[in-house]
Design a protein around this motif. Structure first.
Motif, PDB file in Angstrom:
ATOM      1  N   GLY A  59       0.828  -1.204   0.000  1.00 51.60           N
ATOM      2  CA  GLY A  59       0.000   0.000   0.000  1.00 51.60           C
ATOM      3  C   GLY A  59       0.859   1.249   0.000  1.00 51.60           C
ATOM      4  N   HIS A  60       2.030   1.150  -0.617  1.00 54.52           N
ATOM      5  CA  HIS A  60       2.995   2.253  -0.629  1.00 54.52           C
ATOM      6  C   HIS A  60       3.647   2.276  -2.002  1.00 54.52           C
ATOM      7  CE1 HIS A  60       5.463   5.289   1.172  1.00 54.52           C
ATOM      8  NE2 HIS A  60       6.574   4.636   0.904  1.00 54.52           N
ATOM      9  N   HIS A  61       3.562   3.386  -2.698  1.00 53.10           N
ATOM     10  CA  HIS A  61       3.929   3.424  -4.110  1.00 53.10           C
ATOM     11  C   HIS A  61       5.082   4.374  -4.377  1.00 53.10           C
ATOM     12  CE1 HIS A  61      -0.250   2.150  -3.602  1.00 53.10           C
ATOM     13  NE2 HIS A  61       0.134   1.216  -4.454  1.00 53.10           N
ATOM     14  N   PRO A  62       6.027   3.945  -5.223  1.00 52.66           N
ATOM     15  CA  PRO A  62       7.210   4.762  -5.475  1.00 52.66           C
ATOM     16  C   PRO A  62       6.965   5.869  -6.492  1.00 52.66           C
ATOM     17  CG  PRO A  62       7.316   2.767  -6.788  1.00 52.66           C
ATOM     18  CD  PRO A  62       6.066   2.661  -5.935  1.00 52.66           C
ATOM     19  N   GLU A  63       7.848   6.841  -6.463  1.00 53.42           N
ATOM     20  CA  GLU A  63       7.978   7.791  -7.562  1.00 53.42           C
ATOM     21  C   GLU A  63       9.065   7.175  -8.435  1.00 53.42           C
ATOM     22  OE1 GLU A  63       9.077  11.604  -5.980  1.00 53.42           O
ATOM     23  OE2 GLU A  63       7.369  11.644  -4.621  1.00 53.42           O
ATOM     24  N   TRP A  64       8.814   7.054  -9.727  1.00 53.51           N
ATOM     25  CA  TRP A  64       9.836   6.429 -10.566  1.00 53.51           C
ATOM     26  C   TRP A  64       9.768   6.899 -11.993  1.00 53.51           C
ATOM     27  CZ3 TRP A  64       8.282   0.552 -10.164  1.00 53.51           C
ATOM     28  CH2 TRP A  64       6.977   0.370 -10.596  1.00 53.51           C
TER      29      TRP A  64
END
Length: 117
Positions: free
Chosen positions: A74-79
């Motif tokens: 439930g935690h999403h990266p900036e990429w």
């Protein structure tokens, strides 16, 4: 660094509704990240790492595996992705900086990457 153990074993199999709220890292914990996550750097207050792969297909496959791990946490990266390179930045917007979720996701990403640089 006992706090790192709990970050490393964060249960990604919990449904999002059951997941713990992100805990902000203290300045001391942030200073310990260089030894705890030596392949990651701090850039503008975010954990950041760049990966290189043989080609676009391999890079995109890596991103797909990371997406599944991120969704589980439930935690999403900036990429971003440019051909064989993937750059990932981690921060927790809800806490206004780095949290235990960033450490947990960085560790999962390292596991997925294996020997990729």
């Amino acid at each position: 660094m006992p706090w790192l153990t709990s970050c490393a074993t964060y249960n990604a199999d919990l449904p999002q509704s059951a997941a713990m709220a992100a805990q902000p890292l203290t300045p001391t914990q942030i200073n310990e990240l260089a030894s705890a996550l030596p392949t990651w750097g701090l850039v503008e207050g975010k954990l950041q790492r760049q990966f290189r792969f043989a080609d676009f297909s391999e890079a995109f496959g890596f991103m797909s595996r990371v997406a599944l791990a991120a969704e589980a946490l439930g935690h999403h990266p900036e990429w971003s992705n440019v051909w064989n390179r993937v750059t990932i930045a981690l921060t927790t917007h809800d806490t206004g900086g780095l949290s235990d979720l960033d450490v947990a996701l960085a560790r999962r990403i390292d596991g997925i990457a294996g020997g990729s640089v």
